[in-house]
Design an enzyme around this catalytic site. Structure first.
Site, short mmCIF file in Angstrom:
data_model
loop_
_atom_site.label_atom_id
_atom_site.label_comp_id
_atom_site.label_asym_id
_atom_site.label_seq_id
_atom_site.Cartn_x
_atom_site.Cartn_y
_atom_site.Cartn_z
N GLU A 1 0.81 -1.23 0.00
CA GLU A 1 0.00 0.00 0.00
C GLU A 1 0.84 1.27 0.00
O GLU A 1 0.54 2.22 -0.72
CB GLU A 1 -0.94 0.02 1.21
CG GLU A 1 -2.09 -1.00 1.14
CD GLU A 1 -1.72 -2.36 1.71
OE1 GLU A 1 -0.59 -2.50 2.23
OE2 GLU A 1 -2.55 -3.28 1.64
N HIS B 1 -10.09 -4.11 11.34
CA HIS B 1 -10.74 -3.95 10.03
C HIS B 1 -12.04 -3.16 10.13
O HIS B 1 -12.88 -3.26 9.26
CB HIS B 1 -11.05 -5.32 9.42
CG HIS B 1 -9.86 -6.04 8.89
ND1 HIS B 1 -8.85 -6.51 9.69
CD2 HIS B 1 -9.51 -6.38 7.62
CE1 HIS B 1 -7.94 -7.11 8.94
NE2 HIS B 1 -8.31 -7.05 7.68
#
Lengths: 476, 309
Positions: free
Chosen positions: A210, A279
């Site tokens: 990322e 998450h």
């Protein structure tokens, strides 16, 4: 005695599915791990594997059957040594009932004839996240278009895809990059079909890296391209937040306006269904605190489409926060050649006069549900969808406050240093004379999101809490 | 290995029944890696850390299947009191430091655990697992550099199961031979058949000797395979059924171990007895995990901070 094999829930949102194909036939011996059938869920085709060994005594649901409910028996498995003829006649297949409302799916009673032998009956797993998805049919959320414009029922997922495809068709500089965006068609299927139409030059699968690809995207934008960087979820963008803030957001200012960074960082944000603390976070307040960024967090499909198109066209870096739980929701989207909405404009999604409820993203549905409930109790609430978190449309919020004199903020996120905090501060600074009651906020509980179903339920916002807060500010 | 296999199959079933929520990443096919490595480690002295595909690593370390399964169903008896879930399980008592949901994060954390072993001179080694997806995260290389620079006792165990979710190693890595990834940091690397538990065990002994003798980190790439999708919601359409079938039929680590045991004189009856014993353990764990109560409501607010202010 044979064991009933039941239609499994193979995705967090699956309630029924298609029994696409049987890979075994009656009389076959199976052992654990063998693939028995292919089942199409709401998202994909999945393989259904055997857990126990035995012989397929009877197939109850033929292949090609649609709408097989989770929990419905689909085959009988005879134990070792048992012959097929020992097995009892199959129970009658339940009548196809209309699909239950998603929010009630975990409470559906299962008829005794479907009760498992030895195995509990499958049901969609319990999660309060599902309750966040309001009954869209009840929401008053008409897109702003000229009268007579045809409306097409579209999911948020499709609206986002269409926005990207339309912009890619008309601007060669626009491309999409991210994990699983191309061949896999998107981890959440938002980029479905883009690879086929635009090819691998413009729809690029990245490694899991990322920080690297957020930097690459920012660099490409500085060089004049218009990247759309998809994060599988914004939780993973934490690996890349340095480039979003230090590279993308500050370039224009630091270069005295010479160097721009027209990039869109997009992906799902906020809590999903039982995915745990790492998450399940809402980064709206994080990014909205950074000068140099545009932050958008839409609720409806029409807003998702119109605002994503605007984001792609913008010359500024945009953080575009979607919500996984909303991807599958249908909304009316205007059928127009070019449906683009202004960035930085909130929208009154339900006009009212007694109290203003301000929210964004998935909180809007919760607010609308609360407004409906309040109507029954004689309180006519106005609901505002902020849509853009930076720049914040203060005028729409303060204008509404001027009319209702009472305000509640609803946010699926933590309370401290939040969008709620910001709205409350604005009301104090600029709307103090219009306030007949202190502004209140309804947010998630100030803890990391727990996994356990009962604790998750307690941690997330609920329409009933919004109703209570609205009544409190109305002194009712 | 059989315990991990049966446990994971049952977990998959409980997911299908709606008793497990969210994400659930199964270890089926990769059992030989955790078992071969961790059988060589010393519980209480060494430490282990991994990513979110963590059920097998906990079972391989002798942690009670009941409390693992109860965590999967979100119950108070779960190893994280039901608050962590499938991806976030820990047992400090065993030196098992999780259970991490962000790809690659455990590589830096594991290097930090190795720093602790060196700093306190406790003779321990940190076994840091990660996958062929995580090898492309930048922090992996930042960690490699420090580990070698400071001779940290860390074993980097790369579980190369060929697919980072849906992306094959060839599509994600310019250098798909992952054991070479430490070369420019001068970290030695070896490649091992991760479907052969004895080969894994042998590699573990070599690596432990290397790290315990103060020579610094070592990388072992294990060639392995996951039979199921990346998580329970992955249809795994990026590979052929024939490929999966080939691994199941010709490379299965459990079948292979069973054959070795037979040549060593273990009878079929004895193997069947093991099978039966494990099935009972797993059935009991599943039953326990379904019947155990959910956490107390007050648990929502506990464990956020250690101290009160």
């Amino acid at each position: 005695m044979a064991t009933e094999l039941k239609m499994p829930a193979l995705s967090p949102t699956m309630e029924e599915g298609t029994l696409a194909k049987w890979l075994v036939k009656e009389g076959d011996d199976v052992k654990s791990g063998d693939i028995l059938a292919e089942i199409e869920t709401d998202k994909a085709t999945m393989e259904f594997e055997a857990v126990d060994e035995g012989k397929i005594a009877k197939i109850l649901v033929p292949e090609g059957t649609d709408g097989v409910k989770v929990g419905q028996p689909i085959a009988l498995l005879a134990a070792d040594g048992e012959t097929v003829s020992d097995t009892p006649a199959p129970p009658p297949a339940p009548e196809t009932a209309p699909a239950p409302e998603p929010k009630d799916a975990d409470e559906v009673d299962v008829p005794a004839s479907q009760q498992a032998e030895g195995l509990p009956t499958p049901h969609v797993f319990d999660t309060a996240a599902r309750d966040l998805v309001a009954d869209v049919a009840n929401t008053v959320d008409e897109p702003e278009v000229p009268e007579g414009t045809p409306l097409v029922s579209t999911t948020v997922r499709e609206a986002l895809r269409d926005a990207m495809a339309e912009e890619m068709r008309q601007d060669e500089r626009v491309f999409v990059m991210g994990e699983e965006v191309a061949q896999y068609q998107g981890a959440y299927k938002v980029t479905q079909g883009l690879l086929d139409e635009f090819g691998p030059r413009r729809v690029i699968d990245t490694p899991i890296t990322e920080y690297g690809f957020a930097g690459l995207g920012s660099g490409a934008a500085m060089g004049g391209l218009k990247p759309i960087v998809e994060f599988m979820t914004f939780n993973f963008a934490m690996q890349a937040i340095d480039h979003i803030i230090n590279s993308a957001a500050k370039t224009n200012y630091m270069s005295g306006g010479q160097m721009r960074c027209p990039i869109v960082f997009r992906g799902p944000n906020g809590a999903a269904a039982r995915v745990g603390a790492q998450h399940s976070q809402n980064y709206g307040p994080w990014y909205a605190s950074v000068p140099g960024l545009i932050v958008i967090a839409p609720y409806s499909a029409a807003d998702a489409k119109g605002l994503l198109k605007a984001a792609i066209r913008s010359e500024d870096p945009v953080v575009f926060l979607e919500n996984e739980l909303l991807y599958g929701q249908h909304f009316d989207v205007p059928q127009m050649d070019d449906y683009v909405l202004p960035i930085g404009k909130a929208r009154i999604v339900r006009p009212g006069k007694d109290v203003t409820i301000v929210s964004y993203s998935i909180g809007v549905g919760v607010a609308l549900e609360a407004a409906q409930e309040l109507m029954g109790q004689g309180i006519n609430a106005e609901v505002i969808d902020l849509r853009t978190l930076r720049p914040l449309d203060k005028a729409t919020v303060l204008g509404s406050l001027k009319r209702t004199n009472r305000l509640v903020v609803v946010e699926e996120g933590w309370p401290t240093c939040s969008i709620s905090s910001e709205i409350m501060a604005i009301c104090m600074e600029e709307g103090f004379d219009d306030l007949d009651a202190p502004v209140m906020r309804v947010t998630d509980v100030d803890v990391p999101l727990p996994y356990a179903a009962n604790l998750e339920k307690l941690a997330l916002i609920k329409a009933s809490d919004v109703v209570a807060a609205a009544k409190a500010v109305c002194y009712r | 290995m059989l315990l991990i296999r049966r446990f994971e199959e049952r977990a998959g079933q409980l997911y299908g029944l709606g008793l497990i929520g969210g994400f659930c990443h199964l270890y089926i096919g990769q059992e030989a890696v955790a078992v071969g490595l961790q059988s060589a480690m010393t519980v209480g002295k060494d430490s282990v850390i991994t990513g979110y595909r963590d059920h097998g690593h906990m079972l391989a370390y002798g942690i009670d299947p009941k409390v693992i399964m109860a965590e999967l169903t979100g119950r108070a008896a779960g190893i994280s009191k039901g608050k962590g879930g499938s991806m976030h399980m820990f047992s400090v008592e065993h030196g098992f430091y999780g259970g991490h949901g962000i790809v690659g994060a455990q590589v830096s954390l594991g290097t930090g655990l190795a720093l602790k072993h060196q700093y306190s001179g406790d003779g321990g080694v940190c076994l840091t697992y990660f996958g062929d997806g995580a090898v492309n995260q930048g922090q992996v290389y930042e960690s490699f550099n420090m580990a070698q620079l400071w001779d940290l006792p860390v074993i980097y165990a790369i579980e190369n199961n060929k697919y980072a979710m849906g992306t094959s190693i060839e599509r994600s890595s310019s250098e798909p031979l992952l054991y070479k990834r430490g070369e420019s940091f001068r970290i030695p690397g070896i490649q091992v058949d991760g479907m052969d538990v004895l080969a894994v065990r042998g590699a573990a002994e070599v690596a432990l000797e290397w790290t315990r003798s103060g020579k610094g980190p070592i990388i072992i790439e294990f060639l392995t395979y996951r039979y199921r999708g990346h998580s329970m919601s992955d249809p795994a359409k990026y590979r052929t059924r024939e490929e999966v079938q080939d691994y199941r039929e010709h490379h299965d680590p459990i079948d292979r171990a069973a054959k070795e045991l037979e040549t060593m004189g273990v009878t079929e009856e004895e193997l069947k007895a093991i099978d039966k014993e494990i099935k009972d353990i797993v059935v009991e764990a599943a039953k326990f995990s379904e019947e155990a109560p959910e956490p107390e409501v007050s648990e929502l607010h506990t464990d956020v901070l250690v101290e009160t202010y």
